[in-house]
Write an enzyme that holds these catalytic residues in place. Structure first.
Site, PDB file in Angstrom:
ATOM      1  N   ASP A  92      -1.520 -11.349  -3.335  1.00 31.48           N
ATOM      2  CA  ASP A  92      -2.587 -10.345  -3.377  1.00 31.48           C
ATOM      3  C   ASP A  92      -2.363  -9.205  -2.380  1.00 31.48           C
ATOM      4  O   ASP A  92      -3.306  -8.525  -1.984  1.00 31.48           O
ATOM      5  CB  ASP A  92      -3.933 -11.016  -3.086  1.00 31.48           C
ATOM      6  N   CYS A  94      -0.251 -11.200   1.663  1.00 30.48           N
ATOM      7  CA  CYS A  94       0.533 -12.429   1.853  1.00 30.48           C
ATOM      8  C   CYS A  94       1.094 -12.566   3.267  1.00 30.48           C
ATOM      9  O   CYS A  94       1.097 -13.663   3.834  1.00 30.48           O
ATOM     10  CB  CYS A  94       1.653 -12.516   0.813  1.00 30.48           C
ATOM     11  N   HIS A 138       7.717 -10.854  -1.337  1.00 25.54           N
ATOM     12  CA  HIS A 138       6.545 -11.652  -0.993  1.00 25.54           C
ATOM     13  C   HIS A 138       6.833 -12.478   0.263  1.00 25.54           C
ATOM     14  O   HIS A 138       7.983 -12.820   0.538  1.00 25.54           O
ATOM     15  CB  HIS A 138       6.236 -12.575  -2.180  1.00 25.54           C
TER      16      HIS A 138
END
Length: 290
Positions: free
Chosen positions: A151, A154, A270
């Site tokens: 989102d 992270c 990420h």
């Protein structure tokens, strides 16, 4: 009769929205350098998503119209009639030009689909390779990856996950931005426009700091540098294809450990957290990490 007019207006709007989307996609393609493979790959994914969303929206509107007006059952026939009407109103020259454009669009779409298929195959290969390498690195440290939500928070969530005291993501973002504003001389030289290469002005840097607080902006090494100073704790970032990066080595506490992935997450780059390996996973009790 009014139902039929409403239907035609809807279908004409669908036709217009498709043309507007193609124009938007063309602008998106022209804005991405051909040599930037990473951005081109993301572009293909964005285009596919936009086309799928519009197609789904139109399909839902057609189905809703059929439910509201069951007496009009053959929408495909009306769509074809509208298309024929458009063609009949064009001159032979424009008609030939349109057919050529349609052929070019069809060929380009087919080519893009083949490219997307190849990219997906490469992505699957990269993902497997990354998972195997990260698995080996974490195994040696008696750790395993702990997934964080995708989102855009992270990095902050991975930090939050490993702290022994309670803190919110919002607080971490606020403290990061505040520290960077107060130490502008330490951070400003590392900021430049990704398109032009021009150095950030102080105003633009402060705007960047505002975004850290007010938006779900993605965090990186500079934000980690600020957090290491705020927490007075080293932060180690494990990667598959590069040596681990340790930020805040001047501090003596046990480092917080993040895992940086490029391909394992479907949404791109990420950060994940880590946790001790489950007891018995390698024949012994897992060590205490925090």
């Amino acid at each position: 009769m009014e139902d039929s007019r409403s239907e035609q207006r809807m279908l004409r709007r669908h036709h217009r929205e498709k043309k507007e989307l193609q124009a938007r996609i063309q602008l998106m393609r022209s804005s991405v350098p051909k040599g930037d493979k990473k951005k081109r790959k993301q572009l293909h994914l964005d285009v596919a998503r936009l086309e799928a969303e519009l197609e789904q929206k139109h399909q839902q509107e057609l189905e809703k119209f059929q439910e509201d007006f069951p007496g009009i059952s053959n929408l495909d026939s009306v769509t074809e009639d509208l298309a024929k009407m458009d063609l009949e109103n064009q001159s032979p020259h424009l008609l030939r030009a349109q057919r050529k454009r349609e052929r070019r669009v069809a060929l380009e779409r087919s080519r893009q689909e083949r490219i997307a298929e190849v990219n997906m195959e490469y992505l699957a290969s990269f993902r497997q390779d990354e998972e195997e390498k990260l698995g080996a690195i974490l195994e040696a440290k008696h750790l395993e990856m702990k997934d964080m939500p995708t989102d855009s928070h992270c990095m902050y969530r991975a930090i939050q996950d490993q702290l022994v005291f309670s803190v919110t993501v919002e607080s971490l973002r606020n403290r990061t931005a505040e520290y960077m504003r107060k130490h502008i001389d330490d951070f400003l030289p590392f900021f430049s426009d990704p398109e032009t290469g021009d150095a950030y002005s102080p105003d633009r840097f402060f705007s960047y700091c505002d975004d850290i607080v007010c938006s779900a902006s993605w965090g990186g090494q500079l934000e980690l540098r600020a957090l290491s100073h705020i927490l007075q704790t080293p932060i180690e970032v494990i990667q598959a294809d590069s040596p681990a990066i340790v930020i805040g080595e001047e501090y003596t506490r046990k480092p917080l450990i993040l895992v940086y992935v490029r391909y394992t997450c479907n949404f791109g780059e990420h950060y994940n957290s880590v946790k001790p390996q489950q007891a018995g996973a390698t024949g012994g009790a897992a060590p205490r990490l925090f």
